[in-house]
Scaffold this active site. Structure first.
Site, PDB file in Angstrom:
ATOM      1  N   GLU A 334       0.789  -1.075  -0.067  1.00  0.00           N
ATOM      2  CA  GLU A 334       0.218  -0.570   0.123  1.00  0.00           C
ATOM      3  C   GLU A 334       0.798   1.738  -0.015  1.00  0.00           C
ATOM      4  OE1 GLU A 334      -4.299  -0.877   2.569  1.00  0.00           O
ATOM      5  OE2 GLU A 334      -2.759   0.026   3.311  1.00  0.00           O
ATOM      6  N   CYS A 335       0.596   2.015  -1.095  1.00  0.00           N
ATOM      7  CA  CYS A 335       1.068   3.672  -1.018  1.00  0.00           C
ATOM      8  C   CYS A 335       3.070   3.310  -0.758  1.00  0.00           C
ATOM      9  CB  CYS A 335       0.422   4.407   0.222  1.00  0.00           C
ATOM     10  SG  CYS A 335       1.109   6.455  -0.054  1.00  0.00           S
ATOM     11  N   GLY A 336       3.838   3.652   0.324  1.00  0.00           N
ATOM     12  CA  GLY A 336       4.647   3.518   0.416  1.00  0.00           C
ATOM     13  C   GLY A 336       5.481   2.499  -0.421  1.00  0.00           C
ATOM     14  N   TYR A 338       3.765  -0.341  -1.850  1.00  0.00           N
ATOM     15  CA  TYR A 338       3.657   0.175  -3.333  1.00  0.00           C
ATOM     16  C   TYR A 338       5.002   0.773  -3.764  1.00  0.00           C
ATOM     17  CZ  TYR A 338       2.007   1.622  -8.205  1.00  0.00           C
ATOM     18  OH  TYR A 338       1.097   1.195  -9.049  1.00  0.00           O
ATOM     19  N   SER A 437      -0.377  -0.497  -4.870  1.00  0.00           N
ATOM     20  CA  SER A 437      -1.368   0.405  -5.239  1.00  0.00           C
ATOM     21  C   SER A 437      -0.802   1.541  -4.003  1.00  0.00           C
ATOM     22  CB  SER A 437      -2.867   0.568  -5.232  1.00  0.00           C
ATOM     23  OG  SER A 437      -3.660   0.066  -5.057  1.00  0.00           O
TER      24      SER A 437
END
Length: 445
Positions: A334-336, A338, A437
């Site tokens: 997730e985010c970081g 990703y 993502s």
């Protein structure tokens, strides 16, 4: 100081403001620590998507702090999380985000605004009123807040950034005119300001002298806030603790990255995974630890990999172990997380660092642009988050950008829209057993 003695059922309060930057977090932490120090079983919660403030709440109270989100959580999940947040507490003190009524365009009660939470549970509102640059006129703001939403009860205001005794008297004259109680008046105290970075406060675990800072805030509350009046103002209800409808865990023994670079995991998700029988096994990429081989799935949360990109790129045991793990087991970022699963990450200085290379994406923090808002996602294909067609809801909050082309349908993770149905298109990537993502998962849709 005598401890509080309570015989009533658990009650709640919402600490809110008319706008961001009014001092909600400072006042909330001061109240939480001071009430705990007096012997009250007090718990914190945060309205809306936020990873950082709840960690400070937990440090101040010694209890977990949960997020309450009227848009991203359906009623069943929201009640379950609120119940867990207030379990075994006398008082649940929820901190708002942005302004009290700020949310998305949606049906009443589902806008994501702080006001929805207070209205749902009958929690009175304590308004933090930044009075810098105003005197009697500050009462007009408080009056507007009281009148705007008939669902809410305004218990009173705590004045913040009071310049002098004379300034306080002038502000109180205005509030007395409209019959709004003053529960406290906090002077300007720059030395107590908590350090910040690009996504908000420096994380609780990284804040130097956190315990002494919290104790100083408690001292400030004792000196400037009527704590007995604040406790007396609490009301409403705390739901029965439960676990609502949550996505199933990606694995039954789940390796979760956890250190200064990977720390953004919602407590209600981990609680839901554990309730489903999953074991969570933490490991530290910054300590060059690989996901434990005995685990059957790996979760790389968000955080601040852009601040540690050089160390991550040099963590050969972590990156090699992650690649080997992904050959046979599910990995999601997730985010970081990703960003780390991608080909490369460009830091703020413009230096590009090689990452795991498990997803065909390159990201840059040097090319800063704020990406912020709720996301409603429909999975394109099966993976760690569910089957193809599964609906999810969550949010994005980051400054990094993808510098590679957007994914096609054959490699995208999900099709997404914002809260009002506008479609940014396909988002995230999936390749083999690996997915990721910028989207932070909150619940099912």
């Amino acid at each position: 100081m005598e401890a509080f003695v309570t015989a009533r059922p658990a009650r709640g309060l919402l600490v809110a403001a008319a706008r961001s930057g009014s001092g909600k977090t400072t006042v909330t932490l001061a109240l939480l620590r001071a009430l705990r120090r007096r012997g009250l079983a007090v718990a914190g919660a945060k309205c809306g998507p936020d990873y950082i403030d709840p960690a400070f709440h937990a440090a101040a109270t010694g209890r977990p702090s949960y997020n309450l989100d009227s848009f991203a959580m359906d009623g069943t999940l929201l009640d379950a999380v609120a119940g867990r947040a207030g379990a075994e507490a006398d008082l649940l003190l929820a901190e708002g985000s942005m302004g009290l009524f700020d949310g998305v365009v949606a049906e009443e009660g589902r806008t994501g605004a702080n006001a929805d939470i207070a209205a749902r549970y009958g929690w009175p509102v304590v308004l933090v009123l930044d009075v810098s640059g105003a005197a009697q006129s500050a009462a007009a703001t408080a009056l507007g807040v009281r009148a705007y939403d008939p669902r809410l009860t305004l218990a009173g205001v705590i004045l913040n950034k009071v310049a002098s005794p004379r300034h306080r008297r002038l502000v109180e004259v205005g509030l007395a005119r409209v019959g709004i109680p003053v529960l406290g008046a906090v002077p300007r105290e720059a030395a107590l300001v908590l350090p910040e970075r690009h996504l908000g406060l420096i994380q609780a675990g990284e804040t130097a002298d956190l315990e002494s800072r919290l104790d100083r805030l408690a001292d400030l509350a004792e000196a400037s806030i009527d704590l007995d009046a604040v406790v007396e103002a609490a009301g409403g209800r705390i739901p029965t603790p439960a676990i609502g409808h949550l996505p199933p865990p990606p694995g039954q023994r789940l390796a979760v990255a956890r250190d200064a670079a990977f720390s953004f995991v919602y407590p209600h998700l981990e609680a839901g995974w554990r309730a489903a029988g999953a074991e969570i096994v933490p490991f530290s990429p910054l300590a060059d630890e690989a996901p434990p081989a005995e685990c059957d799935a790996c979760w790389l949360p968000g955080g601040y990999p852009e601040l540690h990109a050089g160390r991550i790129a040099a963590a050969s045991r972590f990156l090699g172990g992650l690649r080997a793990f992904a050959e046979t087991k599910a990995v999601h970022g997730e985010c970081g997380g990703y960003m780390v699963l991608g080909e490369s990450l460009e830091d703020a200085d413009g230096t590009t660092h090689r990452m795991a290379g498990l997803l065909p994406v390159a990201t840059s923090y040097a090319r800063r642009r704020l990406h912020l808002g709720y996301r409603i996602a429909t999975l394109v294909g099966p993976g760690a988050l569910g089957a193809a067609g599964q609906g999810l809801v969550g949010h994005e909050f980051h400054y990094a950008s993808e510098v590679t082309p957007p994914p096609g349908p054959d490699e995208a993770l999900a099709e997404v829209t914002d809260a009002e149905g506008r479609s940014p298109g396909l988002a995230g990537h999936r390749r083999g057993r690996v997915s990721g993502s910028f989207f932070h998962l909150v619940g099912l849709r």
